[in-house]
Structure formats: C-alpha cells, structure tokens
Design an enzyme around this catalytic site. Structure first.
Site, PDB file in Angstrom:
ATOM      1  N   SER A 169      43.354  36.489  44.467  1.00  0.00           N
ATOM      2  CA  SER A 169      43.298  37.820  43.864  1.00  0.00           C
ATOM      3  C   SER A 169      42.455  38.689  44.786  1.00  0.00           C
ATOM      4  CB  SER A 169      42.610  37.679  42.499  1.00  0.00           C
ATOM      5  OG  SER A 169      42.157  38.919  42.011  1.00  0.00           O
TER       6      SER A 169
ATOM      7  N   TYR B 243      35.225  34.570  36.854  1.00  0.00           N
ATOM      8  CA  TYR B 243      36.546  34.613  37.509  1.00  0.00           C
ATOM      9  C   TYR B 243      36.395  34.864  39.013  1.00  0.00           C
ATOM     10  CZ  TYR B 243      41.316  36.627  38.279  1.00  0.00           C
ATOM     11  OH  TYR B 243      42.579  36.930  38.727  1.00  0.00           O
TER      12      TYR B 243
END
Ligand SMILES: NC(=O)c1ccc[n+]([C@@H]2O[C@H](COP(=O)([O-])OP(=O)(O)OC[C@H]3O[C@@H](n4cnc5c(N)ncnc54)[C@H](O)[C@@H]3O)[C@@H](O)[C@H]2O)c1
Length: 244
Positions: free
Chosen positions: A140, A153
């Site tokens: 990401s 995360y």
C-alpha cells in the site's frame, strides 16, 4: 503456463483477493481460498466451481499463528507446491496512538506481517523442490509513507516490504520471485468503503480491473520481476519499481 498449477490467495472472500482468485481460477489454476469470513467464502467457492474452477475454501483467522499454519498445511496437502502465494488479507482500523490497545495493534500486525512470514515459510521448501515459484504481498502507500491513525496497519505494511526485499534476495538462489503489489488506483472494496473519503470514492475502480497484474506476477520466478513494488493499473497494465 498457469493452467493446472496451484495458487494460494488470502483474503479471497471479497474485494481485491476475490478478484485475484477469480482471475486465477479463470486461468485454469487450482486455488486455495483463505479467509476469516467462512460464510462469504463458501458462496465464492460455489460461484467459482459453477464456472468450472477447482477451488478449496479454507476458513481461517490469519491473526492466529497456529490456525494460519494449519490452513496453509491443508492447502499444501490438497494441491501441493503453489506456483503463487498471494498474501492479500489485511485489516485496517484507523485509531490514534491514544486510542489503540496492544491487543488491537497486535491483531492487525499479525494478519499482515506474522501471517506473511508463516505462509511464506510454509511454501518456501515446497517451492524450492518444485524448481521455483512466486510470492506476492499486498502492500500500500502505507508501505512507504506514514499516515495518521495507522499505527498498526502502516508498520505492518512497512514490515512486509522489508520481508519482501530479504526473501527476494534469498529467493534468487532458488528461483523464487518475491514482490510487493499495490493497487495503482483506489479500488471499490469493503475496506475502501469504510476508510476512503467521498472524493476518493468518486474515482475508485472495480478490483477486477487490477487482476491482470496478479496473473503476470503469478508467472514470475527469479529470472523475471522480483524484489519490485508492482502497482496494478486499472487499464490492465502495471508499473514496477525495483527495490533491491
Ligand atoms: N482498498 C484499497 O484501495 C487498498 C489500497 C491499498 C492497499 N490495499 C490492500 O489490498 C489488500 C486488499 O484490500 P481490500 O480493499 O480488498 O480489503 P477488504 O477489507 O475489502 O478485504 C480483505 C479481505 O481480508 C479478509 N480478512 C480480514 N481479516 C482477516 C483475518 N483475520 N483472517 C483471514 N482473512 C481476513 C477479509 O474478510 C476480506 O475478505 C489489502 O492488503 C489492503 O491493505 C487496498
């Protein structure tokens, strides 16, 4: 080349993982589908089988180390060494440092990073014995930049990028490609629905448009693209940056 070969896809019940699993089944791959949402996974398995696919749904909480090991052992016993492992499952719950508990932090880290290690370790020897393979971690923008309220995360995604680089180097000797992939466009998935702004949602794309990049990655070994961050584009192409 992919027809009849095995694949393992985590987070395959919905979103991007579902799109990747569907593309692999359409390419003739035999696909182990891992997800915590067993109810949705059974429907996905029925749908892919009805379309002629050979798939094995495995319900597993990837935050749990023992359950993760059992799930990948089941997949290996059923299909043998996978041509490709795609670790796509992740959990993003935005919380500040003041709000998050250690247990909440550890759960997100375990799904992203601990599971990446356990799954990769399990397929490493079988891939070596098979003469090669391909491992893909879903990363990401959070794998290289910081974002507010992502204290679990974000370090998880940074962690899998580090694991990817080290395994890509070790994999050269064994013909195993290891790459990180990112959606090159915001995608319309349940994760995005709860985390994206309204302006991001106006330009999000169907995750199935990104699937060709994952078919390309499934074909890689150490003589091809490895140690890269591959951004899957909505036009079916991809951009790759060498991180080694
Ligand atoms: N959505 C985006 O725009 C975007 C952007 C950048 C990166 N990503 C990455 O792409 C990947 C897929 O994202 P998505 O948007 O499809 O997410 P999603 O939340 O829509 O789907 C994730 C899947 O993982 C499964 N999962 C969650 N926790 C699990 C657990 N404990 N054990 C097993 N399975 C579990 C979920 O049930 C779900 O099927 C993720 O790694 C995400 O970080 C997504």
């Amino acid at each position: 080349m992919l027809d009849g070969q095995a694949a393992v896809v985590t987070g395959a019940a919905q979103g991007l993982g579902y799109a990747i699993a569907k593309a692999y089944a359409a390419a003739g791959m035999r696909v182990a589908l891992l997800d915590v949402r067993g109810d949705i996974l059974e429907r996905v398995a029925a749908e892919l089988r009805a379309a002629g696919g050979d798939v094995l749904p495995i319900t597993v909480d990837l935050a749990d180390a023992g359950a993760t090991q059992s799930a990948i052992d089941t997949a290996l016993a059923h299909y043998g060494a996978p041509r490709v492992l795609v670790h796509n499952a992740a959990l993003l719950i935005t919380r500040s440092m003041l709000e998050i508990s250690f247990e909440q932090w550890r759960k997100e880290i375990n799904i992203i990073l601990q599971a990446a290690f356990i799954l990769s370790k399990a397929v490493w020897r079988p891939m070596i014995d098979a003469g090669g393979g391909s491992i893909v971690y879903l990363s990401s923008g959070s794998g290289y930049k910081g974002f507010i309220e992502e204290v679990a995360y974000n370090p998880g995604k940074h962690g899998i990028e580090g694991l990817m680089k080290c395994l890509a180097l070790e994999g050269k000797e064994f013909n195993i490609a290891v790459n990180a992939a990112t959606p090159g466009a915001p995608i319309n998935t349940p994760m995005s629905d709860s985390n994206y702004t309204e302006s991001q949602k106006q330009r999000w794309v169907d995750p199935e448009l990104l699937a060709p990049a994952f078919v390309f990655l499934a074909r890689q070994d150490a003589s091809g693209v490895t140690g890269h961050r591959v951004a899957a584009r909505a036009d079916g192409g991809w951009d790759a940056i060498d991180l080694l």
